[in-house]
Design an enzyme around this catalytic site. Structure first.
Site, PDB file in Angstrom:
ATOM      1  N   ARG A 239       0.816  -1.214   0.000  1.00  0.00           N
ATOM      2  CA  ARG A 239       0.000   0.000   0.000  1.00  0.00           C
ATOM      3  C   ARG A 239       0.848   1.262   0.000  1.00  0.00           C
ATOM      4  O   ARG A 239       0.494   2.261   0.618  1.00  0.00           O
ATOM      5  CB  ARG A 239      -0.979  -0.001   1.179  1.00  0.00           C
TER       6      ARG A 239
ATOM      7  N   ARG B 281      -3.387   7.035   0.375  1.00  0.00           N
ATOM      8  CA  ARG B 281      -3.720   8.300   1.017  1.00  0.00           C
ATOM      9  C   ARG B 281      -2.643   8.898   1.899  1.00  0.00           C
ATOM     10  O   ARG B 281      -2.749  10.039   2.310  1.00  0.00           O
ATOM     11  CB  ARG B 281      -5.021   8.146   1.808  1.00  0.00           C
TER      12      ARG B 281
ATOM     13  N   ARG C   7      -5.545  11.740  -7.493  1.00  0.00           N
ATOM     14  CA  ARG C   7      -6.529  10.668  -7.526  1.00  0.00           C
ATOM     15  C   ARG C   7      -7.950  11.200  -7.766  1.00  0.00           C
ATOM     16  O   ARG C   7      -8.763  10.546  -8.394  1.00  0.00           O
ATOM     17  CB  ARG C   7      -6.401   9.899  -6.209  1.00  0.00           C
TER      18      ARG C   7
ATOM     19  N   ASP D  42      -6.711  -3.154  -7.364  1.00  0.00           N
ATOM     20  CA  ASP D  42      -7.325  -3.637  -6.124  1.00  0.00           C
ATOM     21  C   ASP D  42      -7.656  -5.116  -6.261  1.00  0.00           C
ATOM     22  O   ASP D  42      -7.822  -5.618  -7.375  1.00  0.00           O
ATOM     23  CB  ASP D  42      -8.582  -2.846  -5.775  1.00  0.00           C
TER      24      ASP D  42
ATOM     25  N   TYR E  54     -15.226 -11.044   1.114  1.00  0.00           N
ATOM     26  CA  TYR E  54     -15.985  -9.826   0.787  1.00  0.00           C
ATOM     27  C   TYR E  54     -17.306 -10.162   0.091  1.00  0.00           C
ATOM     28  O   TYR E  54     -18.340  -9.551   0.355  1.00  0.00           O
ATOM     29  CB  TYR E  54     -15.151  -8.890  -0.089  1.00  0.00           C
TER      30      TYR E  54
END
Ligand code: CP3
Length: 351
Positions: A26, A30, A39, A75, A151
């Site tokens: 990662r 952010r 972004r 992702d 998920y």
């Protein structure tokens, strides 16, 4: 120098290196002001489908930190999104599925995809990135079937994986059909990245640590093995990573990969004992420690380097960079790892 001679790829193969290579899971995201500026506010799944944007976001951390590898901006839910199974990614939360996977009829919502036909945007992004990176290798990645399934079955991030485990044990046939389908999707996604020029791959089984070893061995490992074996002929190093997997490391070593990624809960020398001599290790500084004063980070990083043992070690965090992380801390970490004394040579096999 070419990507093939890079410290990162040499370390993946257990070959001697002049410095321990380092990158961060990662590393794009952010914590970087340039990421937030570039972004925009749309869905991350839309950003991923724009090759110029995705390539730029992949390159940003390489420019800022001088890490030894890039990881594709993408992702783990991209293949299921491409296959037509409705999934969104909510900022600050993660993947969300409005109609969770619950019955055999839901299998038809996972349309088979082809590496050549369905991942044109991935191919294009990888080519743009590789052209810019020069000798720096690009890591492709995908989610492992269990973590992606969690998920789809839970409908979003989960703490207890209760529905997932209920399906795994209550309807083993449907569970294995689901994992099989997800293995095919992840494999197609990875092969698209490798064919386009990625020089290594990482399989994220982030949440596998929720499982007991016998559950993992029986109900999850076969699908992960399918993904890992499907990559064997491509010849690129495979990194197999999960969080909280201390009790699963032996099984993960058997699954077949050149590298196993380890979180901060197991010291790397102990991880190596569990994994055996054939496998390189990646990790494992606690990402939370990166929010502490520098002297704490430095001491912890030196401990990780010492236990990593030099050869066959890729320095990383034990999980992804936290959004609150100061980018300067990661820049100093890269410098510290690169300036650390040369790793000892790989021990010669005994007589
Ligand atoms: O490592 C990198 O820099 C490459 C990019 C990358 C992303 N996701 C981009 C992303 C990688 C390797 C991933 C993998 C991923 N995605 C995993 C496995 C790694 C891990 O953390 O265990 C998982 C579980 C996901 C699912 C997912 N997607 C989560 C949990 C989140 C976080 C939600 C949030 O906002 O905190 C996402 C969204 C996401 N994927 C972001 C990024 C940069 C942040 C949101 C955004 O910018 O829109």
């Amino acid at each position: 120098m070419s990507a093939a001679d890079s410290a990162f790829l040499r370390a993946c193969r257990g070959q001697p290196v002049d410095h321990v290579p380092v990158w961060f899971m990662r590393q794009a995201g952010r914590s970087l002001p340039e990421y937030r500026a570039t972004r925009g506010s749309g869905s991350i799944l839309d950003a991923i489908r724009q090759p110029d944007l995705a390539a730029e976001l992949t390159l940003q951390p390489v420019r800022r930190y001088g890490v030894d590898a890039a990881i594709l901006f993408s992702d783990i839910v991209v293949p299921v999104a491409v296959s037509g199974f409705g999934v969104e990614v909510e900022a600050g939360r993660g993947p969300v599925v409005r109609e969770p996977f619950a019955s055999p009829a839901d299998l038809s919502r996972l349309r088979p995809v082809s590496a050549q036909q369905d991942f044109g945007f991935v191919t294009e992004t990888v080519k743009l990135v590789v052209a810019e990176l020069g000798p720096v290798p690009l890591i492709g990645f995908a989610g492992a079937p269990f973590t992606v399934a969690s998920y789809l079955v839970e409908g979003g991030p989960s703490r207890h994986y209760a529905r997932t485990k209920a399906l795994m044990h209550g309807d083993p046939e449907l569970w294995s059909a689901l994992l099989d389908r997800l293995a095919e999707l992840s494999l197609a996604f990875l092969l698209a990245q490798v064919d386009a020029g990625a020089s290594a791959v990482q399989i994220f089984d982030s949440w596998a640590g929720a499982l007991a070893p016998d559950e993992y061995a029986r109900s999850v490992l076969p699908a992960s093995v399918k993904v890992l074996h499907g990559l064997e002929a491509s010849g690129v190093p495979r990194i197999h990573f999960g969080v909280g997997t201390g009790e699963l490391l032996q099984l993960m070593a058997e699954a077949g990969s050149e590298v196993v990624g380890v979180d901060w809960r197991v010291p790397l020398d102990e991880a190596r004992r569990r994994l055996g001599p054939q496998v390189a290790v990646q990790g494992n500084l606690d990402p939370a420690l990166c929010l502490a004063p520098w002297d704490v980070v430095e001491r912890a990083a030196r401990g990780v380097l010492a236990r990593g043992g030099g050869t066959g070690h890729i320095f990383n965090l034990g999980h992804g960079v936290l959004p609150e992380t100061d980018p300067d801390t990661l820049a100093r970490l890269v410098q510290l790892v690169h300036e650390s004394p040369s790793p000892p040579p790989w021990p010669e096999p005994g007589p």
